[in-house]
Scaffold this active site. Structure first.
Site, short mmCIF file in Angstrom:
data_model
loop_
_atom_site.label_atom_id
_atom_site.label_comp_id
_atom_site.label_asym_id
_atom_site.label_seq_id
_atom_site.Cartn_x
_atom_site.Cartn_y
_atom_site.Cartn_z
CB ALA A 8 35.70 54.96 48.82
CG ASP A 32 39.40 53.27 49.43
OD1 ASP A 32 38.65 52.73 48.38
OD2 ASP A 32 40.47 53.21 49.35
CG HIS A 174 31.71 41.10 32.62
ND1 HIS A 174 31.22 42.08 31.64
CD2 HIS A 174 32.76 42.14 33.26
CE1 HIS A 174 31.31 43.26 32.02
NE2 HIS A 174 32.30 43.52 33.00
#
Length: 297
Positions: A8, A32, A174
Site C-alpha cells: 500500500a 500491507d 526492465h
C-alpha cells in the site's frame, strides 16, 4: 470483479486510486504489513470514490485473507529503488517479500492472475511463478508498458510532437539494456536521434529517483491498470509485458493478455545488434534467477 494489491505504498495506492476513478472493478483490497496504513488509505480511497459517485468498494489491512475471491492480484510490495541503487541491488531483499506474497496468493486467491510490479521486475516475475505454483500464463510483469510510455514521452520531447499521435513499444529486460527498436516506433529517426531516445528512455526511471529520492509511482500505476484492462477483456491490444519464457527465464515481450492471463507471445523482429543486446540482458536475468535458486530458502 475483485482486484487486490499487495503493498500500500506509493505505487500500490496509486494503482488503487486509478482503478477507483476508472471504475474497473467492484472491489479493491489493499494488503500491507503495515495494516493501519492499508486501512487508512482504503478509507481515503473509498471517500474519494464517494466524491465522484464511483461504484468501487475498498478495504485494507495486513491480513492476506483479504485476497480471497480476487480475480487479479497486483504485487507492489518490496523496497523501492533509491538514488544510486540499481534494480539488481534489491534482488534478494525483495525476492523474500515476493516469495511470501506469492505463497499467500496461492493460498487465498488460487484462481487469480498475478501482475508483478516489484523490482528487479523480470526476476520477480520468475519468483512469483516459482512460489505461487501458478501456470506460466497466470503470472505477468508490468514493465514494458511503463518503459514504452517513457519512450513515447521522450520521443514527443525529441520531435516536438504530441505524445498521443506516437507509438512505441519497448521489449527486453526492465533495466538499462531494454530494447528501443526503430521497428516498434511509428516515426523514422536518424541514428543520432535513435541513440538519444535509447539513452533517455533507459534512464527515465533513474531521473525520477534522483529528483524524488524514490521510485516513480503514477506512471507505473497507470501501466499496471492498463494491464488489468487487457486481462478483463476491455481490449485486445498488443502490449509489452514481462512473461515466463521457460523455467529459467522471464523477460519483456510483445504479448496479448486475456481472462486467463497471457494469451499470446508475438515473435520479435530485431536486428543483429538488438538481438545481441537482448541475449546479454537475458543472460543476466538467468544469472540472477540462478542466484535466487541457490540463496532463497
Amino acid at each position: 470483479m475483485k482486484i487486490s494489491i499487495v503493498g500500500a505504498g506509493n505505487v500500490g495506492a496509486s494503482i488503487a486510486y486509478a482503478l477507483c476513478m476508472r471504475e474497473l472493478c467492484d472491489e479493491i483490497a489493499l494488503v500491507d504489513i503495515f495494516g493501519d496504513v492499508a486501512r487508512a488509505k482504503a478509507i481515503d480511497l473509498a471517500q474519494s470514490s464517494c466524491v465522484f459517485n464511483a461504484k468501487t468498494s475498498v478495504c485494507g489491512g495486513e491480513d492476506f485473507a483479504l485476497l480471497e475471491g480476487s480475480n487479479i492480484v497486483i504485487v507492489t510490495a518490496g523496497s523501492p529503488r533509491k538514488d544510486g541503487q540499481t534494480r539488481e541491488d534489491l534482488l534478494l531483499k525483495n525476492a523474500v517479500v515476493v516469495k511470501q506474497t506469492a505463497q499467500n496468493i496461492a493460498k487465498f486467491a488460487p484462481n487469480a492472475v498475478i501482475i508483478v510490479v516489484t523490482n528487479p521486475l523480470d526476476v520477480m516475475v520468475w519468483t512469483a511463478h516459482k512460489f505461487s505454483g501458478f501456470s506460466k500464463n497466470k503470472v505477468v510483469g508490468m514493465a514494458g508498458e511503463l518503459d514504452s510510455a517513457r519512450c513515447r514521452y521522450e520521443l514527443a520531447l525529441l520531435k516536438n510532437r504530441g505524445a498521443k499521435e506516437l507509438k512505441t513499444k519497448i521489449v527486453g529486460a526492465h533495466n538499462d539494456e531494454m530494447i528501443v527498436a526503430q521497428e516498434n516506433i511509428n516515426l523514422n529517426l536518424s541514428d543520432t536521434e535513435l541513440e538519444t531516445l535509447k539513452k533517455e528512455t533507459s534512464t527515465g526511471g533513474a531521473k525520477i529517483v534522483k529528483l524524488l529520492g524514490t521510485s516513480a509511482y503514477y506512471a507505473p500505476a497507470a501501466a499496471a491498470v492498463k494491464m488489468c484492462e487487457m486481462i478483463m477483456g476491455k481490449s485486445d491490444e498488443i502490449i509489452s509485458a514481462s512473461v515466463l519464457l521457460n523455467d529459467e527465464l522471464s523477460c519483456g515481450r510483445l504479448v496479448r493478455l486475456g481472462r486467463e492471463g497471457l494469451k499470446e507471445i508475438l515473435e520479435l523482429n530485431l536486428d543483429e545488434n538488438e538481438q545481441e543486446q537482448l541475449s546479454k540482458s537475458e543472460a543476466e536475468i538467468r544469472k540472477n534467477i540462478k542466484f535466487l535458486k541457490e540463496n532463497l530458502d
